[in-house]
Design an enzyme around this catalytic site. Structure first.
Site, PDB file in Angstrom:
ATOM      1  N   ASP A  84       0.857  -1.189   0.000  1.00  0.00           N
ATOM      2  CA  ASP A  84       0.000   0.000   0.000  1.00  0.00           C
ATOM      3  C   ASP A  84       0.893   1.239   0.000  1.00  0.00           C
ATOM      4  OD1 ASP A  84      -1.799   2.161   0.963  1.00  0.00           O
ATOM      5  OD2 ASP A  84      -3.210   0.469   1.116  1.00  0.00           O
ATOM      6  N   LYS A 137      -3.072  13.112 -15.475  1.00  0.00           N
ATOM      7  CA  LYS A 137      -4.206  13.986 -15.258  1.00  0.00           C
ATOM      8  C   LYS A 137      -5.238  13.246 -14.402  1.00  0.00           C
ATOM      9  CE  LYS A 137      -7.870  13.437 -18.392  1.00  0.00           C
ATOM     10  NZ  LYS A 137      -8.686  13.651 -19.519  1.00  0.00           N
ATOM     11  N   HIS A 167      -1.622  13.775 -22.525  1.00  0.00           N
ATOM     12  CA  HIS A 167      -1.258  12.891 -23.650  1.00  0.00           C
ATOM     13  C   HIS A 167      -1.610  13.517 -24.996  1.00  0.00           C
ATOM     14  CE1 HIS A 167      -5.504  11.724 -23.678  1.00  0.00           C
ATOM     15  NE2 HIS A 167      -5.289  11.290 -24.893  1.00  0.00           N
ATOM     16  N   LYS A 171       0.383  13.637 -29.254  1.00  0.00           N
ATOM     17  CA  LYS A 171      -0.219  13.227 -30.531  1.00  0.00           C
ATOM     18  C   LYS A 171       0.450  13.957 -31.687  1.00  0.00           C
ATOM     19  CE  LYS A 171      -4.830  12.226 -28.704  1.00  0.00           C
ATOM     20  NZ  LYS A 171      -5.077  10.874 -29.170  1.00  0.00           N
ATOM     21  N   GLU A 205     -17.146  13.038 -29.108  1.00  0.00           N
ATOM     22  CA  GLU A 205     -17.039  11.577 -29.011  1.00  0.00           C
ATOM     23  C   GLU A 205     -18.417  10.993 -29.279  1.00  0.00           C
ATOM     24  OE1 GLU A 205     -13.567  10.915 -25.689  1.00  0.00           O
ATOM     25  OE2 GLU A 205     -15.426  11.845 -25.039  1.00  0.00           O
ATOM     26  N   ASP A 224     -12.659  17.427 -17.612  1.00  0.00           N
ATOM     27  CA  ASP A 224     -12.088  16.225 -18.225  1.00  0.00           C
ATOM     28  C   ASP A 224     -11.248  16.551 -19.458  1.00  0.00           C
ATOM     29  OD1 ASP A 224     -11.700  13.449 -18.380  1.00  0.00           O
ATOM     30  OD2 ASP A 224     -13.290  13.226 -19.862  1.00  0.00           O
ATOM     31  N   HIS A 229      -6.734  19.285 -22.298  1.00  0.00           N
ATOM     32  CA  HIS A 229      -6.407  18.959 -23.698  1.00  0.00           C
ATOM     33  C   HIS A 229      -6.708  20.134 -24.642  1.00  0.00           C
ATOM     34  CE1 HIS A 229      -6.042  15.041 -22.126  1.00  0.00           C
ATOM     35  NE2 HIS A 229      -7.257  14.610 -22.337  1.00  0.00           N
ATOM     36  N   LYS A 315     -19.820  14.248 -25.199  1.00  0.00           N
ATOM     37  CA  LYS A 315     -19.953  12.793 -25.353  1.00  0.00           C
ATOM     38  C   LYS A 315     -21.305  12.501 -25.997  1.00  0.00           C
ATOM     39  CE  LYS A 315     -16.834  11.093 -21.882  1.00  0.00           C
ATOM     40  NZ  LYS A 315     -15.932  10.389 -22.816  1.00  0.00           N
TER      41      LYS A 315
END
Ligand code: NDP
Length: 463
Positions: A84, A137, A167, A171, A205, A224, A229, A315
């Site tokens: 732990d 993140k 990330h 790209k 998305e 998010d 991003h 989304k």
């Protein structure tokens, strides 16, 4: 800066490690000759064989399917420490397994609530040494928590050894924004308020939150993807030319954009929630979390004053597409146009998903008797021209191991990115419901200036 001599993978049994990190470590071993020990740490009652099995499945699932001998050689470097993170004995066992390694890269693929515990555990056991830390993140959930997390990190590591991963920056098509803008001379004279009418950034998305309802209900679209991003993408679109290609020169310019961006007022944001979101497991039946956000951002600089940056993320949308569109001003009066098809102003599209196409939309003569134009796209795809580049995590992991933090967020820009969204996070406007498979609630058009409309990705009028 020296290359990391080992990797400590916190969260070795987790989802991110499985989906991204084992395949990236394998490719780095195979393609880049990065052959350092990797020590996984988590609570699962595993031994060395278990982490190797897990890595094998992860690499296979990522489509690599190495032969047994090849993989065995890679796997020899993997070992596991069970424990732990709250238990100091875990770090003592880790220290034993690390042996002489002096410059470990500690990758925190763990719940954010554990970031502080692990960084302090590394410090207390003197395992930060000459090493670096990669933080996943979300980097905080507001300005205050981001500042607190920065303080914890900076108490143990200097800024140049902290790698806040986004990330998106790994790209290839996102990095291509920099090449298009700064390796081609033709765009710079046009890249400003005198020639650009608006900038549109869309991250749509075509799927919902699926099994991640509880996580998403606590986060929402702005936290998010928009604050991190999409703000990073906007910074690359809006930044001044860096004075050199060094990491600090690039990060300085990103930081200036974040500083110049005006906090987004509540009336410049429309939040949406797709129909059915509240029925997902783990989502509150009365949830007010946004699964869609549309907003207008203003950057108060000489280059961009008055140019709206329209941002849309959601989304369960009509398409799975991420792109940025720089729309230039229309020709001053229509010539060689016909009444049934008004020419669309020139625009440059940087598509990040589903492919890496950069296209420039302009008018060309419609063949035939009439002297009229129609829209066509000049398209460039770096992957088609030159082949695929590395996957984002592979690229970023390699950079972090080599100490190159060009594509990682700096303390000041992360905090400024939170500052931009503070008003709306503190006092969120109501959510509007929208149907699954749409472009979000109709109210989204309220953030647009009169005469502007959302760019329909990859759909051209009058084609
Ligand atoms: P998971 O819940 O799948 O994995 C969490 C990992 O942390 C497990 O290995 C777990 O070990 C370990 N862990 C948690 N608490 C402890 C503890 N007290 N002591 C020891 N080990 C502990 O999370 P994800 O992999 O999905 O996400 C990890 C991080 O990456 C998060 O910050 C997330 O936001 C971020 N991220 C994830 C993405 C993804 O696609 N999954 C994408 C982008 C970011 P054990 O199983 O043994 O309990």
């Amino acid at each position: 800066m020296s290359v990391a001599d080992s990797v400590i993978l916190f969260g070795a049994s987790g989802d991110l490690a499985y989906k991204k990190l084992y395949p990236a470590l394998y490719r780095l071993w195979r393609d880049d000759g990065i052959r350092v020990p990797v020590i996984g740490v988590s609570r699962s009652g595993w031994g060395d064989d278990d982490i190797r099995d897990r890595a094998r499945r992860a690499v296979d699932d990522a489509g690599e399917e190495p032969d047994a001998r090849d993989f065995a050689e890679f796997a020899e470097r993997l070992c596991y420490v069970q424990g732990d993170y709250a238990d100091p004995a875990t770090f003592e066992r880790l220290a034993e397994r690390m042996g002489d390694a002096r410059a470990p890269l500690a990758f925190l693929a763990i719940p954010p609530s554990m970031f502080e515990v692990v960084v302090q555990g590394l410090g207390a056991a003197d395992l930060d040494r000459e090493g670096r830390v990669v933080v996943e993140k979300p980097f905080g959930r507001d300005l205050q928590s981001a500042r607190e997390l920065n303080q914890v990190l900076l108490a143990n590591y200097p800024e140049d050894r902290i790698f806040r991963i986004d990330h998106f920056l790994g790209k290839e098509p996102v990095q291509n924004v920099l090449i298009t803008r700064f390796a081609n001379g033709i765009f710079e004279p046009l890249w400003n308020r005198h020639h650009v009418a608006s900038v549109h950034v869309t991250m749509a998305e075509d799927f919902g939150v699926e099994t991640r309802g509880a996580f998403y209900d606590d986060v929402g679209a702005i936290r998010d993807v928009v604050q991190n991003h999409l703000m990073q993408l906007i910074a690359l679109l809006a930044m001044e030319p860096p004075v050199s290609d060094s990491a600090e020169a690039l990060r300085d310019e990103v930081s200036k954009v974040m500083r110049a961006a005006r906090p987004v007022a509540c009336d410049q944001v429309i939040r949406g929630q797709y129909r059915g979101f509240r029925s997902h497991d783990g989502v509150d039946a009365e949830s007010q979390t946004e699964t869609f956000a549309a907003l207008r951002l203003d950057i108060d600089s000489w280059r961009w004053a008055g140019v709206p940056f329209y941002v849309r993320a959601g989304k369960a949308m009509a398409a799975d597409v991420t792109e940025a569109v720089v729309e230039f001003q229309a020709a001053p009066r229509p010539l060689f146009a016909d009444a049934d098809c008004a020419p669309h102003p020139n625009h440059l599209v940087f598509r990040v998903k589903p492919d890496d196409v950069t296209s420039f939309h302009l008018q060309a003569k419609l063949p035939g008797e009439r002297l009229v134009g129609r829209g066509v796209d000049l398209e460039v795809s770096a992957s088609r021209a030159f082949g695929e580049g590395p996957e984002a995590y592979e690229r970023l992991l390699k950079d972090a191991m080599e100490g190159d933090n060009r594509l990682f967020a700096r303390q000041d820009s992360v905090e400024d990115a939170w500052r931009i969204f503070e008003p709306v996070l503190e006092d969120p406007p109501p959510v509007h419901e929208y149907p699954v498979g749409s472009w979000g609630p109709e109210e989204a058009s309220r953030v647009l200036e009169p005469g502007d409309s959302w760019h329909a990705p990859a759909v051209e009028a009058c084609s």
